[in-house]
Scaffold this active site. Structure first.
Site, PDB file in Angstrom:
ATOM      1  N   LYS A  13       0.826  -1.213   0.000  1.00  0.00           N
ATOM      2  CA  LYS A  13       0.000   0.000   0.000  1.00  0.00           C
ATOM      3  C   LYS A  13       0.860   1.262   0.000  1.00  0.00           C
ATOM      4  O   LYS A  13       0.647   2.178  -0.781  1.00  0.00           O
ATOM      5  CB  LYS A  13      -0.935   0.028   1.229  1.00  0.00           C
ATOM      6  CG  LYS A  13      -1.875  -1.159   1.326  1.00  0.00           C
ATOM      7  CD  LYS A  13      -2.785  -1.068   2.553  1.00  0.00           C
ATOM      8  CE  LYS A  13      -2.068  -1.124   3.889  1.00  0.00           C
ATOM      9  NZ  LYS A  13      -1.358  -2.367   4.154  1.00  0.00           N
ATOM     10  N   ARG A  88      -9.987   0.338   8.352  1.00  0.00           N
ATOM     11  CA  ARG A  88      -9.546  -1.036   8.611  1.00  0.00           C
ATOM     12  C   ARG A  88     -10.563  -1.833   9.401  1.00  0.00           C
ATOM     13  O   ARG A  88     -10.296  -2.984   9.734  1.00  0.00           O
ATOM     14  CB  ARG A  88      -8.254  -0.998   9.406  1.00  0.00           C
ATOM     15  CG  ARG A  88      -7.033  -1.064   8.541  1.00  0.00           C
ATOM     16  CD  ARG A  88      -5.872  -0.775   9.445  1.00  0.00           C
ATOM     17  NE  ARG A  88      -4.776  -1.593   9.113  1.00  0.00           N
ATOM     18  CZ  ARG A  88      -3.597  -1.097   8.727  1.00  0.00           C
ATOM     19  NH1 ARG A  88      -3.427   0.193   8.619  1.00  0.00           N
ATOM     20  NH2 ARG A  88      -2.608  -1.891   8.472  1.00  0.00           N
ATOM     21  N   ARG A 126      11.691  -5.576   4.982  1.00  0.00           N
ATOM     22  CA  ARG A 126      11.479  -4.141   4.720  1.00  0.00           C
ATOM     23  C   ARG A 126      12.442  -3.287   5.530  1.00  0.00           C
ATOM     24  O   ARG A 126      12.774  -3.569   6.676  1.00  0.00           O
ATOM     25  CB  ARG A 126      10.044  -3.759   5.071  1.00  0.00           C
ATOM     26  CG  ARG A 126       9.805  -2.246   4.955  1.00  0.00           C
ATOM     27  CD  ARG A 126       8.361  -1.866   5.002  1.00  0.00           C
ATOM     28  NE  ARG A 126       7.670  -2.363   6.172  1.00  0.00           N
ATOM     29  CZ  ARG A 126       6.353  -2.312   6.325  1.00  0.00           C
ATOM     30  NH1 ARG A 126       5.600  -1.798   5.372  1.00  0.00           N
ATOM     31  NH2 ARG A 126       5.793  -2.776   7.414  1.00  0.00           N
ATOM     32  N   ARG A 159      11.434  -1.049  10.924  1.00  0.00           N
ATOM     33  CA  ARG A 159      10.303  -0.700  11.786  1.00  0.00           C
ATOM     34  C   ARG A 159      10.219  -1.701  12.928  1.00  0.00           C
ATOM     35  O   ARG A 159      10.374  -2.898  12.713  1.00  0.00           O
ATOM     36  CB  ARG A 159       8.995  -0.750  10.966  1.00  0.00           C
ATOM     37  CG  ARG A 159       8.522   0.602  10.508  1.00  0.00           C
ATOM     38  CD  ARG A 159       7.405   0.524   9.517  1.00  0.00           C
ATOM     39  NE  ARG A 159       6.196  -0.165   9.969  1.00  0.00           N
ATOM     40  CZ  ARG A 159       5.066  -0.213   9.280  1.00  0.00           C
ATOM     41  NH1 ARG A 159       4.984   0.396   8.103  1.00  0.00           N
ATOM     42  NH2 ARG A 159       4.019  -0.855   9.744  1.00  0.00           N
ATOM     43  N   ARG A 170       0.499  -9.395  13.640  1.00  0.00           N
ATOM     44  CA  ARG A 170      -0.272  -8.515  12.743  1.00  0.00           C
ATOM     45  C   ARG A 170      -1.098  -9.347  11.759  1.00  0.00           C
ATOM     46  O   ARG A 170      -2.262  -9.061  11.513  1.00  0.00           O
ATOM     47  CB  ARG A 170       0.670  -7.579  11.975  1.00  0.00           C
ATOM     48  CG  ARG A 170       1.258  -6.502  12.864  1.00  0.00           C
ATOM     49  CD  ARG A 170       2.513  -5.913  12.273  1.00  0.00           C
ATOM     50  NE  ARG A 170       2.288  -5.125  11.086  1.00  0.00           N
ATOM     51  CZ  ARG A 170       3.273  -4.738  10.270  1.00  0.00           C
ATOM     52  NH1 ARG A 170       4.524  -5.075  10.532  1.00  0.00           N
ATOM     53  NH2 ARG A 170       3.007  -4.005   9.218  1.00  0.00           N
TER      54      ARG A 170
HETATM   55  P1  AP5 Z   1       4.792  -1.569   1.841  1.00  0.00           P
HETATM   56  O1  AP5 Z   1       4.474  -0.724   0.659  1.00  0.00           O
HETATM   57  O2  AP5 Z   1       5.551  -0.955   2.964  1.00  0.00           O
HETATM   58  O3  AP5 Z   1       3.471  -2.323   2.349  1.00  0.00           O
HETATM   59  P2  AP5 Z   1       2.231  -1.782   3.146  1.00  0.00           P
HETATM   60  O4  AP5 Z   1       1.028  -2.452   2.601  1.00  0.00           O
HETATM   61  O5  AP5 Z   1       2.225  -0.285   3.194  1.00  0.00           O
HETATM   62  O6  AP5 Z   1       2.581  -2.417   4.545  1.00  0.00           O
HETATM   63  P3  AP5 Z   1       2.495  -1.836   6.027  1.00  0.00           P
HETATM   64  O7  AP5 Z   1       3.194  -2.836   6.891  1.00  0.00           O
HETATM   65  O8  AP5 Z   1       2.971  -0.415   6.111  1.00  0.00           O
HETATM   66  O9  AP5 Z   1       0.999  -1.915   6.274  1.00  0.00           O
HETATM   67  P4  AP5 Z   1       0.367  -2.105   7.592  1.00  0.00           P
HETATM   68  O10 AP5 Z   1      -1.010  -1.961   7.129  1.00  0.00           O
HETATM   69  O11 AP5 Z   1       0.634  -3.307   8.355  1.00  0.00           O
HETATM   70  O12 AP5 Z   1       1.057  -0.995   8.514  1.00  0.00           O
HETATM   71  P5  AP5 Z   1       0.675   0.505   8.802  1.00  0.00           P
HETATM   72  O13 AP5 Z   1       1.910   1.295   8.810  1.00  0.00           O
HETATM   73  O14 AP5 Z   1      -0.450   0.958   7.968  1.00  0.00           O
HETATM   74  O15 AP5 Z   1       5.579  -2.871   1.301  1.00  0.00           O
HETATM   75  C1  AP5 Z   1       6.023  -3.854   2.210  1.00  0.00           C
HETATM   76  C2  AP5 Z   1       7.415  -4.358   1.757  1.00  0.00           C
HETATM   77  O16 AP5 Z   1       7.246  -5.077   0.520  1.00  0.00           O
HETATM   78  C3  AP5 Z   1       8.421  -3.244   1.471  1.00  0.00           C
HETATM   79  O17 AP5 Z   1       9.689  -3.694   1.851  1.00  0.00           O
HETATM   80  C4  AP5 Z   1       8.347  -3.050  -0.051  1.00  0.00           C
HETATM   81  O18 AP5 Z   1       9.573  -2.592  -0.591  1.00  0.00           O
HETATM   82  C5  AP5 Z   1       8.038  -4.471  -0.508  1.00  0.00           C
HETATM   83  N1  AP5 Z   1       7.224  -4.530  -1.709  1.00  0.00           N
HETATM   84  C6  AP5 Z   1       6.187  -3.700  -2.055  1.00  0.00           C
HETATM   85  N2  AP5 Z   1       5.662  -4.094  -3.230  1.00  0.00           N
HETATM   86  C7  AP5 Z   1       6.379  -5.191  -3.631  1.00  0.00           C
HETATM   87  C8  AP5 Z   1       6.307  -6.052  -4.770  1.00  0.00           C
HETATM   88  N3  AP5 Z   1       5.395  -5.860  -5.731  1.00  0.00           N
HETATM   89  N4  AP5 Z   1       7.175  -7.086  -4.853  1.00  0.00           N
HETATM   90  C9  AP5 Z   1       8.103  -7.291  -3.862  1.00  0.00           C
HETATM   91  N5  AP5 Z   1       8.239  -6.495  -2.774  1.00  0.00           N
HETATM   92  C10 AP5 Z   1       7.362  -5.465  -2.649  1.00  0.00           C
HETATM   93  O19 AP5 Z   1       0.105   0.365  10.274  1.00  0.00           O
HETATM   94  C11 AP5 Z   1       0.951   0.017  11.356  1.00  0.00           C
HETATM   95  C12 AP5 Z   1       0.092  -0.275  12.557  1.00  0.00           C
HETATM   96  O20 AP5 Z   1      -0.676   0.891  12.902  1.00  0.00           O
HETATM   97  C13 AP5 Z   1      -0.954  -1.376  12.375  1.00  0.00           C
HETATM   98  O21 AP5 Z   1      -0.403  -2.670  12.611  1.00  0.00           O
HETATM   99  C14 AP5 Z   1      -1.987  -0.999  13.427  1.00  0.00           C
HETATM  100  O22 AP5 Z   1      -1.570  -1.369  14.716  1.00  0.00           O
HETATM  101  C15 AP5 Z   1      -1.967   0.525  13.358  1.00  0.00           C
HETATM  102  N6  AP5 Z   1      -2.957   1.049  12.416  1.00  0.00           N
HETATM  103  C16 AP5 Z   1      -2.714   1.622  11.219  1.00  0.00           C
HETATM  104  N7  AP5 Z   1      -3.858   2.000  10.643  1.00  0.00           N
HETATM  105  C17 AP5 Z   1      -4.857   1.661  11.492  1.00  0.00           C
HETATM  106  C18 AP5 Z   1      -6.264   1.768  11.447  1.00  0.00           C
HETATM  107  N8  AP5 Z   1      -6.911   2.328  10.392  1.00  0.00           N
HETATM  108  N9  AP5 Z   1      -6.970   1.302  12.494  1.00  0.00           N
HETATM  109  C19 AP5 Z   1      -6.371   0.760  13.553  1.00  0.00           C
HETATM  110  N10 AP5 Z   1      -5.029   0.609  13.675  1.00  0.00           N
HETATM  111  C20 AP5 Z   1      -4.284   1.053  12.632  1.00  0.00           C
END
Ligand code: AP5
Length: 218
Positions: A13, A88, A126, A159, A170
């Site tokens: 994402k 979410r 990552r 991270r 997660r």
């Molecule tokens: P990346 O682009 O970083 O993936 P992402 O989907 O953004 O993953 P996140 O871990 O950031 O999502 P998340 O939803 O768990 O965490 P968030 O920060 O939102 O890509 C991942 C890796 O893959 C990278 O190394 C990238 O280079 C690689 N990659 C990408 N595309 C690729 C491809 N095509 N091929 C190969 N490699 C690839 O949230 C963190 C925490 O915050 C959550 O766990 C939760 O506790 C809290 N939180 C956030 N939002 C909410 C909400 N709305 N409600 C409640 N709690 C929330």
């Protein structure tokens, strides 16, 4: 218009939203980034969020909805916004609709569909920029200069919630809620699906096309 980018942890994402925002001029709003900024600032909201993030569970709806509401009220979010990581839960999706449906602002969603089996390797490999938050991967998206961000030159870090035990938590705790939210948008005819496995640039092309199909273009 608001474009919701849905996907499991590690689906890509953040990687894709950054590029789509650059291509369309839209604001990129990521709840994970907002929480990490609050944690870095040492705020009460950040302290609350940290306990959930460290456990791999979702931050409670009332905290998250309040934070995103304040962010979406800022001037850069008045027109086109890419939401990354929100909603979410069904309650968050309902709150988003309740806030914007009366204004006539359209909300559409795109799911980045990635098989769960490959998410762990994406997350544990990552690295993110300590300055601008840009995501990298040790194998799939390495920086041009080792351990330095291509965009701003800051050091790359891991991270804390990408530790293997937290990644497992997660994936265990968050996938059911994602399925619920996907169903909200599917049932209301507002969902497109893009396969999120393959070359990052090829996925971006499909995402741009899907976004254009729902009227979200530069
Ligand atoms: P990346 O682009 O970083 O993936 P992402 O989907 O953004 O993953 P996140 O871990 O950031 O999502 P998340 O939803 O768990 O965490 P968030 O920060 O939102 O890509 C991942 C890796 O893959 C990278 O190394 C990238 O280079 C690689 N990659 C990408 N595309 C690729 C491809 N095509 N091929 C190969 N490699 C690839 O949230 C963190 C925490 O915050 C959550 O766990 C939760 O506790 C809290 N939180 C956030 N939002 C909410 C909400 N709305 N409600 C409640 N709690 C929330």
């Amino acid at each position: 218009m608001i474009l919701v980018l849905l996907g499991a942890p590690g689906a890509g994402k953040g990687t894709q939203a950054e590029a789509l925002a650059a291509a369309t001029g839209a604001a990129h709003v990521a709840t994970g980034d907002l929480f990490r900024a609050e944690i870095a600032a040492g705020s009460e909201l950040g302290r609350t969020a940290k306990s959930y993030i460290d456990a791999g569970t979702l931050v409670p709806d009332e905290v998250t909805i309040g934070m995103i509401g304040a962010r979406l009220a800022k001037p850069d979010a008045k027109h086109r916004v890419i939401l990354d990581g929100f909603p979410r839960t069904k309650a968050q999706a309902a709150a988003l609709d309740a806030a914007f449906a009366p204004t006539g602002r359209r909300i559409s969603a795109i799911l980045l569909n990635v098989d769960v089996a490959i998410l762990t390797a994406r997350l544990t490999g990552r690295r993110i920029c300590s300055g601008c938050g840009r995501p990298y991967h040790v194998e799939h998206r390495p920086p041009a200069v080792a351990d330095r961000c291509d965009a701003c030159g800051s050091a790359l870090i891991t991270r804390s919630d990408d530790a293997p035990a937290t990644v497992a938590a997660r994936l265990e705790h968050q996938l059911a809620a994602l399925a619920d939210v996907v169903q909200v948008y599917r049932a209301s005819g507002r969902l497109k699906v893009v396969e999120g496995v393959g070359e990052i640039a090829a996925i971006q092309s499909q995402l741009v096309a899907a976004a254009a199909a729902v009227g979200f273009a530069s």
